[in-house]
Motif scaffolding. Structure first.
Motif, mmCIF file in Angstrom:
data_model
loop_
_atom_site.group_PDB
_atom_site.id
_atom_site.type_symbol
_atom_site.label_atom_id
_atom_site.label_comp_id
_atom_site.label_asym_id
_atom_site.label_seq_id
_atom_site.Cartn_x
_atom_site.Cartn_y
_atom_site.Cartn_z
ATOM 1 N N LYS A 101 78.962 21.248 87.738
ATOM 2 C CA LYS A 101 80.430 21.368 87.432
ATOM 3 C C LYS A 101 81.139 19.978 86.662
ATOM 4 O O LYS A 101 81.649 20.100 85.795
ATOM 5 N N SER A 102 80.000 19.030 86.586
ATOM 6 C CA SER A 102 80.394 17.829 85.762
ATOM 7 C C SER A 102 80.236 18.031 84.312
ATOM 8 O O SER A 102 80.619 17.309 83.385
ATOM 9 N N ALA A 103 79.533 19.024 83.864
ATOM 10 C CA ALA A 103 79.348 19.675 82.535
ATOM 11 C C ALA A 103 80.531 20.053 82.010
ATOM 12 O O ALA A 103 80.598 20.121 80.427
ATOM 13 N N PHE A 104 81.517 20.396 82.671
ATOM 14 C CA PHE A 104 82.705 20.913 82.162
ATOM 15 C C PHE A 104 83.795 19.934 82.076
ATOM 16 O O PHE A 104 84.100 19.353 82.900
ATOM 17 N N ASP A 105 84.681 20.355 81.151
ATOM 18 C CA ASP A 105 85.682 19.365 80.824
ATOM 19 C C ASP A 105 86.894 19.650 81.791
ATOM 20 O O ASP A 105 87.626 18.753 82.379
ATOM 21 N N ALA A 106 87.018 20.923 82.093
ATOM 22 C CA ALA A 106 87.817 21.403 83.209
ATOM 23 C C ALA A 106 87.418 22.683 83.873
ATOM 24 O O ALA A 106 86.776 23.547 83.163
#
Length: 101
Positions: free
Chosen positions: A5-10
């Motif tokens: 999930k940390s790979a996504f800005d939001a």
């Protein structure tokens, strides 16, 4: 391959429409039109072929998942598309009435 999930800005809620929320009660729609509506576009919005293919890929399982709240109309032409609309009971449930008409 899964991504953290940390790979996504939001991230956003995964909200999907019910047929009574998506369709006009007196209208019938083709699968490509349903795909556009699911993306908050007008049913006749111009989209490129690649985008339309993705919209159709989203619309087909949505129709299958909501089949009990929908009606189907035969194609208007021999080689034309089928049409889908909201079932009367789904409209009644959405507006809180119990009228089965």
């Amino acid at each position: 391959m899964p991504e953290p999930k940390s790979a996504f800005d939001a991230t956003y809620p995964c909200d999907f429409y019910e047929p009574a929320d998506l369709f006009e009660p007196d209208q019938m729609y083709t699968i490509p039109e349903i795909g556009r509506l699911l993306q908050e576009l007008e049913p006749d919005a111009e989209v490129d072929p690649d985008t339309e293919a993705v919209l159709i890929d989203w619309a087909i399982p949505w129709v299958v998942a909501h089949a009990e709240d929908m009606v189907v109309g035969e194609p208007l032409e021999e080689d034309g598309p089928g049409y889908y609309g909201v079932a009367p009971h789904a409209i009644d449930a959405a507006d809180g009435t119990d009228d089965p008409a």
